[in-house]
Design an enzyme around this catalytic site. Structure first.
Site, PDB file in Angstrom:
ATOM      1  N   SER A 159       0.825  -1.147  -0.044  1.00 61.38           N
ATOM      2  CA  SER A 159      -0.106  -0.009  -0.132  1.00 61.38           C
ATOM      3  C   SER A 159       0.823   1.291  -0.004  1.00 61.38           C
ATOM      4  CB  SER A 159      -0.802   0.000   1.218  1.00 61.38           C
ATOM      5  OG  SER A 159      -1.505   1.288   1.454  1.00 61.38           O
ATOM      6  N   TYR A 172      -2.495  -1.145  10.598  1.00 56.63           N
ATOM      7  CA  TYR A 172      -2.708  -1.314   9.114  1.00 56.63           C
ATOM      8  C   TYR A 172      -1.303  -0.426   8.673  1.00 56.63           C
ATOM      9  CZ  TYR A 172      -3.762  -1.036   4.136  1.00 56.63           C
ATOM     10  OH  TYR A 172      -3.976  -1.044   2.995  1.00 56.63           O
TER      11      TYR A 172
END
Length: 276
Positions: A159, A172
């Site tokens: 990401s 995350y």
């Protein structure tokens, strides 16, 4: 012994699909980028194994895949953070397909909440799926490739939050930061065996995980306004880059994270000079 080579044209004069004869295992394949990646590889001749926890969703994806001469595509449901479950699933897939050439570590999820209130249980859940859910399948693939002298490839779905902070998503952000160094470490460790490990780092993509803004026209505009290219990406655009990193066109690339983000990591606030 398997190696990365370009596929010759068939005797009929029709070009052979880029991944013809290749066996690909994809985690988190029930929706979004994982499902689109499965469709990409199947359309390009690969035999695909779909991994995830939602069997019904996996069956829906399975039904959408182009068929290949080497045999049917497979479903192997398993939780990637469960060592025995995912290890057994991969062993079954390798046995039924007769090999493994490419591993796509796509499974991941996030939990939102203020960092001063995170629970250890939630933090461990995110790290379990995003980090262990990459490391364990990678370990199993590496063991098989080393034993059989196969020059396999791993592509990890990371990401932009591998490098961009994400307030309210501490676990995350931590997990994606970890993936960057997992990729670099494994790539260095196994480069001499001809095994390549890379990552793709998507930005804002139209996937089910982002339904909260994808389905809200005003929020969609807000999200788009922060992206230099002024639009979110599509799952197919990420799948194509995953295919590039897994294919012969990237045969001299390893240990890299390729950011596919419409320019999101270019410090968009500096598009117009305000600092000097």
């Amino acid at each position: 012994m398997s190696s990365e080579t370009s596929r010759p044209a068939s005797n009929s004069g029709t070009p052979t699909p880029a991944f013809a004869g290749q066996k690909v295992f994809i985690t988190g394949a029930s929706q979004g980028i994982g499902a689109e990646t499965a469709r990409f590889f199947a359309a390009n001749g690969a035999r695909v194994v779909l991994n995830g926890r939602n069997v019904k969703a996996l069956e829906t994806v399975l039904a959408s895949l182009a068929q290949v001469p080497e045999g049917p595509h497979l479903i192997t449901p398993a939780d990637v953070s469960d060592e025995k479950a995912i290890s057994d699933a991969m062993a079954k897939a390798i046995s039924e397909m007769g090999g493994l050439d490419i591993l796509i570590c796509n499974a991941g999820f996030q939990i939102e909440g203020p960092s001063e209130d995170f629970s250890v249980a939630d933090f461990e859940r995110v790290m379990g799926v995003n980090v262990l859910g990459t490391a364990i399948p990678a370990r199993q693939a590496l063991r098989y490739w080393l034993k059989n002298d196969i020059k396999g490839r791993i592509v990890v779905n990371s990401s932009v939050h591998q490098i961009i902070p994400k307030p309210g998503y501490l676990s995350y952000a931590a997990s994606k930061g970890a993936l960057g160094n997992i990729v670099r470490t494994l790539a260095l460790e196994y480069a001499s065996h001809g095994i390549r490990i890379n990552a793709v780092a998507p930005g804002a993509i139209v996937t089910p995980i982002n339904d909260s803004w994808v389905n809200d026209p005003e929020q969609y505009k807000v999200v788009s306004s922060h992206i230099p290219m002024k639009r979110p990406g599509q799952s197919a655009e990420i799948a194509a880059v995953i295919g590039f990193l897994a294919g012969p066109a990237s045969s001299y690339i390893t240990g890299q994270t390729l950011f596919v983000d419409g320019g999101l990591t270019l410090y968009a606030d500096f598009e117009k000079n305000w600092s000097s």
